[in-house]
Design a protein around this motif. Structure first.
Motif, PDB file in Angstrom:
ATOM      1  N   TRP A 226       0.863  -1.178   0.000  1.00  0.00           N
ATOM      2  CA  TRP A 226       0.000   0.000   0.000  1.00  0.00           C
ATOM      3  C   TRP A 226       0.891   1.216   0.000  1.00  0.00           C
ATOM      4  N   PRO A 227       0.528   2.332  -0.470  1.00  0.00           N
ATOM      5  CA  PRO A 227      -0.749   2.680  -1.093  1.00  0.00           C
ATOM      6  C   PRO A 227      -0.815   2.212  -2.554  1.00  0.00           C
ATOM      7  N   VAL A 228      -2.054   2.166  -3.088  1.00  0.00           N
ATOM      8  CA  VAL A 228      -2.298   1.747  -4.463  1.00  0.00           C
ATOM      9  C   VAL A 228      -2.813   2.942  -5.250  1.00  0.00           C
TER      10      VAL A 228
ATOM     11  N   ARG B 240      -9.797   7.113   3.309  1.00  0.00           N
ATOM     12  CA  ARG B 240      -8.716   6.275   2.777  1.00  0.00           C
ATOM     13  C   ARG B 240      -8.196   6.700   1.420  1.00  0.00           C
TER      14      ARG B 240
ATOM     15  N   THR C 276      -5.285   7.781  -5.024  1.00  0.00           N
ATOM     16  CA  THR C 276      -4.431   6.858  -4.284  1.00  0.00           C
ATOM     17  C   THR C 276      -5.221   6.320  -3.102  1.00  0.00           C
TER      18      THR C 276
ATOM     19  N   ALA D 187      -3.772   2.285   2.966  1.00  0.00           N
ATOM     20  CA  ALA D 187      -4.060   1.020   3.643  1.00  0.00           C
ATOM     21  C   ALA D 187      -5.196   1.195   4.634  1.00  0.00           C
TER      22      ALA D 187
END
Length: 164
Positions: A107-109, A141, A159, A162
């Motif tokens: 993470w992050p994605v 988030r 983005t 987590a």
């Protein structure tokens, strides 16, 4: 827009035609729309009493040739819709396609959203549906370059942080 004849709500469709009327050096341009219930034709003002010299020659040619892309751009323009007192019904007009499994990884994605057509939708709704989160969880988030609660019709990136 409510039809004047049959009073049907949201019952008009673009007929794909402009009406151009010249009076000396001034032009009036209307977009013709048709009620899908009773087939009555109405018109939306595009330009009223506009000097011909102030119009872009390509745009004027598009009006004269009933260019379908110009018709679509006018109908989708929010300022044009507001000025002509109509709203577009976008119910069921967008679909979210995403991978069947969320990728395992660090993470992050980062996620990119691409629109095939300019359908205005709130980013928080797209993200919530795509990630199967509540919109409140999305606000906590997700970081995004566009306001999450304001409709957008342009692609954007966000983005996902987590989960806690």
């Amino acid at each position: 827009m409510r039809c004047v004849d049959c009073r049907a709500e949201s019952a008009t469709t673009g007929a794909g035609r402009f009406r151009v009327n010249g009076n000396g050096k001034l032009l009036d341009v209307w977009l013709l729309v048709r009620c899908v219930s009773c087939d009555r034709t109405s018109k939306f003002a595009v330009h009223e009493r506009t000097p011909v010299s102030s119009l872009d020659p390509e745009e004027l040619r598009g009006y004269q040739l009933n260019d379908p892309e110009l018709v679509a751009s006018r109908l989708l323009d929010p300022l044009f819709a507001r000025r002509n007192h109509y709203t577009l019904d976008w119910t069921g007009a967008w679909q979210l396609t995403r991978p069947s499994a969320w990728p395992d990884g660090a993470w992050p994605v980062r996620v990119d959203v691409v629109f095939d057509d300019p359908v205005p939708v709130r980013p928080d709704r797209i993200i919530a549906r795509g990630l199967r989160l509540s919109r409140n969880a999305v606000l906590h988030r997700v970081t995004c370059g566009v306001p999450l609660r304001r409709p957008t019709a342009a692609g954007f990136s966000f983005t996902v942080l987590a989960g806690e």
